[in-house]
Design an enzyme around this catalytic site. Sequence first.
Site, PDB file in Angstrom:
ATOM      1  N   HIS A 189       0.822  -1.223   0.000  1.00 22.81           N
ATOM      2  CA  HIS A 189       0.000   0.000   0.000  1.00 22.81           C
ATOM      3  C   HIS A 189       0.854   1.271   0.000  1.00 22.81           C
ATOM      4  O   HIS A 189       0.350   2.352  -0.305  1.00 22.81           O
ATOM      5  CB  HIS A 189      -0.910   0.059   1.233  1.00 22.81           C
ATOM      6  CG  HIS A 189      -1.969  -0.994   1.261  1.00 22.81           C
ATOM      7  ND1 HIS A 189      -2.811  -1.225   0.195  1.00 22.81           N
ATOM      8  CD2 HIS A 189      -2.333  -1.886   2.227  1.00 22.81           C
ATOM      9  CE1 HIS A 189      -3.638  -2.211   0.499  1.00 22.81           C
ATOM     10  NE2 HIS A 189      -3.364  -2.636   1.719  1.00 22.81           N
TER      11      HIS A 189
ATOM     12  N   HIS B 281      -6.340  -7.152  -0.246  1.00 19.41           N
ATOM     13  CA  HIS B 281      -6.452  -5.714  -0.528  1.00 19.41           C
ATOM     14  C   HIS B 281      -5.683  -5.360  -1.800  1.00 19.41           C
ATOM     15  O   HIS B 281      -4.701  -6.022  -2.129  1.00 19.41           O
ATOM     16  CB  HIS B 281      -5.879  -4.912   0.658  1.00 19.41           C
ATOM     17  CG  HIS B 281      -6.495  -5.289   1.963  1.00 19.41           C
ATOM     18  ND1 HIS B 281      -5.827  -6.021   2.926  1.00 19.41           N
ATOM     19  CD2 HIS B 281      -7.733  -5.054   2.443  1.00 19.41           C
ATOM     20  CE1 HIS B 281      -6.626  -6.220   3.950  1.00 19.41           C
ATOM     21  NE2 HIS B 281      -7.793  -5.645   3.695  1.00 19.41           N
TER      22      HIS B 281
HETATM   23 ZN   LIG Z   1      -4.015  -6.991   2.948  1.00 20.16          ZN
END
Ligand SMILES: [Zn+2]
Length: 1005
Positions: free
Chosen positions: A731, A770
């Site tokens: 991320h 994610h």
């Molecule tokens: Zn994750």
Amino acid sequence: MLSTRIVKTLDSIQRYSIFITHCIETKDLNSGERLHSLLVKTALNLDTFTSNRIIDMYSKCNSMESAQKAFDDLPTKNTYSWNTIIAGYSQRGLFFEAYQLFDKMASPNTVSYNSIISGLNHNGFHKDSISFFKHMQHIHTRLFFDEFTIVSVMGSCACLGALEFLPQLHWLVVVIGLELNIVVSNALIDAYGKCGLPDLSYQIFSQMLERDVVTWTSMVGAYARASRLQDACQVFYKMSPKNTISWTSLISCFAQNGRGNEALDLFDQMQEEGISPNGFTYVSVLGACADQALIEKGKQLHNHIIRCGTMSDLLNVYINNALMNMYCKCGDMRSARMLFDRMPRKDIISWNSIITGLAHNGHSLKSFEVFAKMREAGVKPSLFTFLGLLSACSHAGLIFEALQIFDLMAEYGLKPGSEHYAVLIDLLGRKNRLEEAVDLIERAPTQSNHVRMWGALLGACRVHGNKDLASRSAGALFELKPCDAARHVMLSNVYAAANRWDDAHQVRRLMDERGLKKEAALSWIVLELSRNMGCLVLHNFCTLKNVVKLDSCVTLVAQRYQKTKLISGRPISCAYSLEEPNISSNMKLTQARVIYSVAPAIGHNQEAHPESNLRVPAIANALEKMELTPKHRGSEVLELKHCQPATVEDITSVHSRAYVSGLEKAMEQASEQGIIFIERSGPTYATASTFQESLFAAGAGLAVVDSVVAASRNCPNPPVGFALIRPPGHHAIPQGPMGFCVFGNIAIAARYAQRIHGLKRVFIIDFDVHHGNGTSDAFYEDPDIFFLSTHQDGSYPGTGKIDEIGCGRGEGTTLNLPLPGGSGDAAMRTVFDDIIVLCAERFKPDIILVSAGYDGHVLDPLASLQFTTGTYYMLADSIKQLAKHLCGGRCVFFLEGGYNLDSLSYSVVDSFRAFLGEPSLAPKFDNPSILYEEPLSKVKQAIQRVKHIHSLANCFDVTAAAVKEESIVTILCIAAVAAEENLKKASVNSITLNVSTISSVFPIR
Ligand SMILES: [Zn+2]
């Protein structure tokens, strides 16, 4: 004689009374009116008792005018007469009339007050109901109420969540000895439950000597509301007998807490026990089917409802809407449409559901058609209708239509809300029509959420690299929130990036004048390097006095690093120490089947945070326990020890130098405060050792890359690498940290493989639950790095939409496949065969890197995919084969998510076994009984869309199936790819035709 007449009169009064009761019960106003005129003829309307009944009859038959007339005609009104008429008005919400009569009453009694209070409560005027109760106590010198008053006022408290007043009422109940009253106790249980205090509900529940079905149901509801499903079940199973309402309350509780399968099980149990469902039950279970995309079960329910459809309420509009919602969410638009067309009665929700359903399932034009029909039918569209239409435009990229629809809202007197603007701005932003987006924001009415809109635009500017407009958006944000220090900082960065130092200084002066201070924890985020300008803003914004030229800065940075000795001058071609006797001669490397490194970041820890320092040790222990370490396996398994940290050069191949130096600087503050939060909007923390440990994590990844590459140069079947490292990385964006992630470990490794090892083409597979937005951002425009991500649709951070495909030269080398919640093993196998293999074959990588997130496991607490240990074994095994087939076996896994320590460590264990070519132990770890049906039709739809967007299907199916000669295959592929390149600009649908054209040019056997 006289006495006989009296008896006769009494008789007839009683008889009339029975008639009146009958009229009230059957709501038969006609007979009631005839009876009234009969009473007038016999002058019995002057009898107070009879007349009171007539007033009651009129008011219950909803004829308040006649009730008022009967009341006015009555010569002698008693308290009951007054109360009856007041209650009539009050229940109908006609409080003006009710209050007027109440004020005229000589001495209102408890019943008079109760009529008003319960009317206010029933009509949703909860605050007024409580005030009226307080007024009632104020007027009278002693406590003045009964159980009915209390129950009404408690109902109001419950609806308001009025916790401060509820205990006072409770106390009153105890004082006047009503605590053993079952109705009052039930109301208390319900009220405390609705105020979120189920433990207090239970206290009352447990002290009750007698309980009825309402008691039990209220208690179940109290736990259900607090999502304490286990407690709710415990109460429920002790309850006897259970009725439809109690079953429904438990079922809807499971459905609303995302536990659709259990809701459906309960529904089956309910029927086995012979309790028939009602409309609410069906709505709940259909909702569960919709959330889980259980189309088959949904269809069964539909049949069931039709079979029992003789019950009049069963096919009402609510159930039909719930059915339609289920079909839409399961992607079965044919059934949804059929149902919609056949619905006897449609309300606005029906229209909106079908329009939005069609839009979300990619049938934009059909949703416009339905909208046209809606207008023809004279149904007034709502804000929600327009949101559905706009998202239809957004899905299909129809800007012109979107703008038209937007303008249409005014015709219906509707003002677009921030959501409507956001969809449109997002659409314009994606198409790089940023100026129009600005116009739109400027057209927006002043009361809308401009901060959000400018924020959306700023995001689009970042993607398209539009600095001028970025500066303008930031400026607008700054004006809107003059006292928001963070916005000032953002603006100053934009000015700095544009070389407008005077403006940057101006902002500083403004901040000084306004006495603004940035939150200390954020100070380093503002540091921004603009390489193009050759300038570095090195100071905390509050002391932005010197903007130093590059030369002096570089010296400064160099001095700082030497001082802290974090970055030594290690030779970057070799990231681990060769002197270490335990490891890594080339001989050892080629003998190994698995090479791994461990960087557990023990000091980087926040208590109770899911991204904790227990994660890597849990994996290491499991490897030890399952005998997968060098100790047990000898040369087969190699652990790289004493890996060096990554250098600043390594890190800044992905991240901005300002970020790196800023993070290091923030360490001083972290060591003073113990822990700081380094991501403003998110859950990323830092401790005193975070900087150093993050460098070690990235370095441990590079060390594995070095070893795997070195082994691949000496043997055709090199070991698979696994960097067991944290904090995770995918991320983290180039400018800073995000979502638990500090440095983009895998992105850094990709750049390193290119720079140090000359492996130009890197294929990154990210199967974390994610979306790896940071990795995606870093390579969005890079044609040499293919980023393929599968993730759960709608999960954090919301990026990774299917139509994000890269841009510029990198268009087509980003592939996002958001999977619907509930996707599991079957889904992932299909994705691997249908998408990952095709993409990798087409891309021809030099190395495959894997963002291995284990948070898609069914037991993981952070998301709701249903991968199992077996899924991760399959992925490890398949990716290993793919690497062998395509890029000399060069393949390195990087640990990303995974927050259930058991499922995380067993899944990594099984991945190791796959690398070693040993059978899976998944049957030992997995419990198939906790799995529910996967939303496979939705998965297939998503795969089809991806194939369509990336033109994956046709050209390679043809070549792979039918062509043998390699030369022809190559030519075909080149031709197909070239055709695709052209086709991207034209219509995508014509790809099939082109492939067959190519096939006819190159004869296929
Ligand atoms: Zn994750």
